[in-house]
Scaffold this motif. Sequence first.
Motif, PDB file in Angstrom:
ATOM      1  N   MET A   1     131.914  55.335 105.351  1.00  0.00           N
ATOM      2  CA  MET A   1     131.283  56.317 104.520  1.00  0.00           C
ATOM      3  C   MET A   1     132.195  56.566 103.325  1.00  0.00           C
ATOM      4  O   MET A   1     133.283  57.081 103.486  1.00  0.00           O
ATOM      5  CB  MET A   1     131.143  57.589 105.338  1.00  0.00           C
ATOM      6  CG  MET A   1     130.121  58.476 104.889  1.00  0.00           C
ATOM      7  SD  MET A   1     129.755  59.793 106.063  1.00  0.00           S
ATOM      8  CE  MET A   1     130.855  59.619 107.415  1.00  0.00           C
ATOM      9  N   VAL A   2     131.789  56.187 102.138  1.00  0.00           N
ATOM     10  CA  VAL A   2     132.597  56.371 100.950  1.00  0.00           C
ATOM     11  C   VAL A   2     131.874  57.322 100.025  1.00  0.00           C
ATOM     12  O   VAL A   2     130.670  57.218  99.824  1.00  0.00           O
ATOM     13  CB  VAL A   2     132.858  55.010 100.248  1.00  0.00           C
ATOM     14  CG1 VAL A   2     133.619  55.202  98.971  1.00  0.00           C
ATOM     15  CG2 VAL A   2     133.580  54.074 101.177  1.00  0.00           C
ATOM     16  N   HIS A   3     132.613  58.249  99.475  1.00  0.00           N
ATOM     17  CA  HIS A   3     132.047  59.202  98.526  1.00  0.00           C
ATOM     18  C   HIS A   3     131.508  58.426  97.332  1.00  0.00           C
ATOM     19  O   HIS A   3     132.118  57.440  96.904  1.00  0.00           O
ATOM     20  CB  HIS A   3     133.154  60.182  98.101  1.00  0.00           C
ATOM     21  CG  HIS A   3     132.648  61.304  97.277  1.00  0.00           C
ATOM     22  ND1 HIS A   3     132.437  61.170  95.941  1.00  0.00           N
ATOM     23  CD2 HIS A   3     132.277  62.557  97.610  1.00  0.00           C
ATOM     24  CE1 HIS A   3     131.976  62.314  95.462  1.00  0.00           C
ATOM     25  NE2 HIS A   3     131.879  63.162  96.465  1.00  0.00           N
ATOM     26  N   PRO A   4     130.374  58.835  96.755  1.00  0.00           N
ATOM     27  CA  PRO A   4     129.771  58.085  95.646  1.00  0.00           C
ATOM     28  C   PRO A   4     130.716  57.867  94.472  1.00  0.00           C
ATOM     29  O   PRO A   4     130.612  56.882  93.767  1.00  0.00           O
ATOM     30  CB  PRO A   4     128.577  58.947  95.223  1.00  0.00           C
ATOM     31  CG  PRO A   4     128.263  59.771  96.423  1.00  0.00           C
ATOM     32  CD  PRO A   4     129.549  59.955  97.176  1.00  0.00           C
ATOM     33  N   GLN A  40     150.453  50.504  82.678  1.00  0.00           N
ATOM     34  CA  GLN A  40     150.210  51.806  83.299  1.00  0.00           C
ATOM     35  C   GLN A  40     149.379  51.593  84.563  1.00  0.00           C
ATOM     36  O   GLN A  40     148.453  50.791  84.562  1.00  0.00           O
ATOM     37  CB  GLN A  40     149.449  52.704  82.322  1.00  0.00           C
ATOM     38  CG  GLN A  40     149.137  54.067  82.857  1.00  0.00           C
ATOM     39  CD  GLN A  40     148.424  54.919  81.800  1.00  0.00           C
ATOM     40  OE1 GLN A  40     148.475  54.634  80.615  1.00  0.00           O
ATOM     41  NE2 GLN A  40     147.759  55.946  82.252  1.00  0.00           N
ATOM     42  N   MET A  41     149.733  52.315  85.621  1.00  0.00           N
ATOM     43  CA  MET A  41     148.991  52.186  86.865  1.00  0.00           C
ATOM     44  C   MET A  41     148.498  53.564  87.278  1.00  0.00           C
ATOM     45  O   MET A  41     149.242  54.522  87.297  1.00  0.00           O
ATOM     46  CB  MET A  41     149.878  51.608  87.967  1.00  0.00           C
ATOM     47  CG  MET A  41     149.144  51.378  89.261  1.00  0.00           C
ATOM     48  SD  MET A  41     149.696  52.619  90.397  1.00  0.00           S
ATOM     49  CE  MET A  41     149.148  52.040  91.929  1.00  0.00           C
ATOM     50  N   GLU A  42     147.202  53.636  87.554  1.00  0.00           N
ATOM     51  CA  GLU A  42     146.609  54.860  88.084  1.00  0.00           C
ATOM     52  C   GLU A  42     145.958  54.505  89.406  1.00  0.00           C
ATOM     53  O   GLU A  42     145.374  53.438  89.548  1.00  0.00           O
ATOM     54  CB  GLU A  42     145.553  55.433  87.131  1.00  0.00           C
ATOM     55  CG  GLU A  42     146.117  55.993  85.858  1.00  0.00           C
ATOM     56  CD  GLU A  42     145.036  56.608  84.978  1.00  0.00           C
ATOM     57  OE1 GLU A  42     143.913  56.851  85.476  1.00  0.00           O
ATOM     58  OE2 GLU A  42     145.306  56.822  83.784  1.00  0.00           O
ATOM     59  N   ALA A  43     146.073  55.417  90.347  1.00  0.00           N
ATOM     60  CA  ALA A  43     145.451  55.193  91.651  1.00  0.00           C
ATOM     61  C   ALA A  43     144.559  56.375  91.981  1.00  0.00           C
ATOM     62  O   ALA A  43     144.916  57.521  91.721  1.00  0.00           O
ATOM     63  CB  ALA A  43     146.511  55.015  92.731  1.00  0.00           C
ATOM     64  N   GLU A  44     143.402  56.054  92.519  1.00  0.00           N
ATOM     65  CA  GLU A  44     142.483  57.095  92.982  1.00  0.00           C
ATOM     66  C   GLU A  44     142.307  56.889  94.485  1.00  0.00           C
ATOM     67  O   GLU A  44     141.993  55.795  94.928  1.00  0.00           O
ATOM     68  CB  GLU A  44     141.140  56.978  92.270  1.00  0.00           C
ATOM     69  CG  GLU A  44     140.133  57.998  92.735  1.00  0.00           C
ATOM     70  CD  GLU A  44     138.808  57.855  92.024  1.00  0.00           C
ATOM     71  OE1 GLU A  44     138.562  58.645  91.105  1.00  0.00           O
ATOM     72  OE2 GLU A  44     138.049  56.933  92.378  1.00  0.00           O
ATOM     73  N   VAL A  45     142.550  57.949  95.230  1.00  0.00           N
ATOM     74  CA  VAL A  45     142.412  57.888  96.681  1.00  0.00           C
ATOM     75  C   VAL A  45     141.249  58.790  97.062  1.00  0.00           C
ATOM     76  O   VAL A  45     141.265  59.980  96.767  1.00  0.00           O
ATOM     77  CB  VAL A  45     143.703  58.357  97.393  1.00  0.00           C
ATOM     78  CG1 VAL A  45     143.537  58.302  98.902  1.00  0.00           C
ATOM     79  CG2 VAL A  45     144.891  57.535  96.940  1.00  0.00           C
ATOM     80  N   CYS A  46     140.248  58.215  97.695  1.00  0.00           N
ATOM     81  CA  CYS A  46     139.103  58.995  98.170  1.00  0.00           C
ATOM     82  C   CYS A  46     139.154  59.018  99.692  1.00  0.00           C
ATOM     83  O   CYS A  46     139.202  57.964 100.332  1.00  0.00           O
ATOM     84  CB  CYS A  46     137.783  58.375  97.713  1.00  0.00           C
ATOM     85  SG  CYS A  46     137.522  58.528  95.950  1.00  0.00           S
ATOM     86  N   ILE A  47     139.144  60.227 100.239  1.00  0.00           N
ATOM     87  CA  ILE A  47     139.227  60.391 101.687  1.00  0.00           C
ATOM     88  C   ILE A  47     138.063  61.262 102.140  1.00  0.00           C
ATOM     89  O   ILE A  47     137.777  62.284 101.534  1.00  0.00           O
ATOM     90  CB  ILE A  47     140.561  61.053 102.099  1.00  0.00           C
ATOM     91  CG1 ILE A  47     141.746  60.261 101.551  1.00  0.00           C
ATOM     92  CG2 ILE A  47     140.648  61.171 103.614  1.00  0.00           C
ATOM     93  CD1 ILE A  47     143.080  60.929 101.758  1.00  0.00           C
ATOM     94  N   VAL A  48     137.415  60.843 103.210  1.00  0.00           N
ATOM     95  CA  VAL A  48     136.355  61.644 103.815  1.00  0.00           C
ATOM     96  C   VAL A  48     136.980  62.401 104.986  1.00  0.00           C
ATOM     97  O   VAL A  48     137.502  61.790 105.917  1.00  0.00           O
ATOM     98  CB  VAL A  48     135.189  60.768 104.316  1.00  0.00           C
ATOM     99  CG1 VAL A  48     134.129  61.616 105.009  1.00  0.00           C
ATOM    100  CG2 VAL A  48     134.581  59.993 103.152  1.00  0.00           C
ATOM    101  N   PHE A  49     136.970  63.732 104.906  1.00  0.00           N
ATOM    102  CA  PHE A  49     137.527  64.583 105.951  1.00  0.00           C
ATOM    103  C   PHE A  49     136.400  65.221 106.746  1.00  0.00           C
ATOM    104  O   PHE A  49     135.362  65.582 106.193  1.00  0.00           O
ATOM    105  CB  PHE A  49     138.362  65.725 105.346  1.00  0.00           C
ATOM    106  CG  PHE A  49     139.667  65.287 104.767  1.00  0.00           C
ATOM    107  CD1 PHE A  49     140.783  65.158 105.571  1.00  0.00           C
ATOM    108  CD2 PHE A  49     139.788  65.019 103.423  1.00  0.00           C
ATOM    109  CE1 PHE A  49     141.996  64.762 105.044  1.00  0.00           C
ATOM    110  CE2 PHE A  49     140.993  64.625 102.882  1.00  0.00           C
ATOM    111  CZ  PHE A  49     142.102  64.495 103.693  1.00  0.00           C
TER     112      PHE A  49
END
Length: 186
Positions: A1-4, A40-49
């Motif tokens: 399940m990944v957030h849109p 440049q490095m950007e990271a996005e972490v999406c977590i379903v809690f």
Amino acid sequence: MVHPNCLPKREVGERNVMVRPLEENMTVTEDFSRVENTYQMEAEVCIVFSDFGKMQNVCNLLIEKLGTSVTISPPHFYHTPEAIDTLRRRVCVAAVGNTQQKAQEVCRLFGQSLGKPLLIREEETKEWGGHIDSPLSNSPESLTLQERIQNATAYASCRVFAVFEIKGKENRRNNHGKLNMQCVHF
């Protein structure tokens, strides 16, 4: 399940974007781009809690360890179909339990004892969200965390009908009767 908002990105110009799932409920999107003579490095972490307390602890840990280099987006609250089914079942079971408890109290009042259930029927189940009682005119960004939680809270009620056997104190076979009970549980 990944957030849109965590859907995979593609390469754009001088950017290289990589999306990889780390665990079942976590996706990391790494965005490498060239800015003049540097990368440049950007990271996005999406977590379903599924636990609000754990979410708060992880957010606090990230802010504590990474400081101003991290931005925490406001949470997006939602219920999975499985969670709504679980809520419905728990409310129905609680309604049956309440009905049995009330029937036992009525039997005690008349000096009788409650027997086995002869019929249990779920008459009605209702579900509603917290947003019904509060206006939706506010944009999600302008709502406080408490208002967002209230808007996402799911409620359910269940009305059951049950018929129980009534036993006399002597427990004789010809001293049985029926007790019809109806109960609503929220």
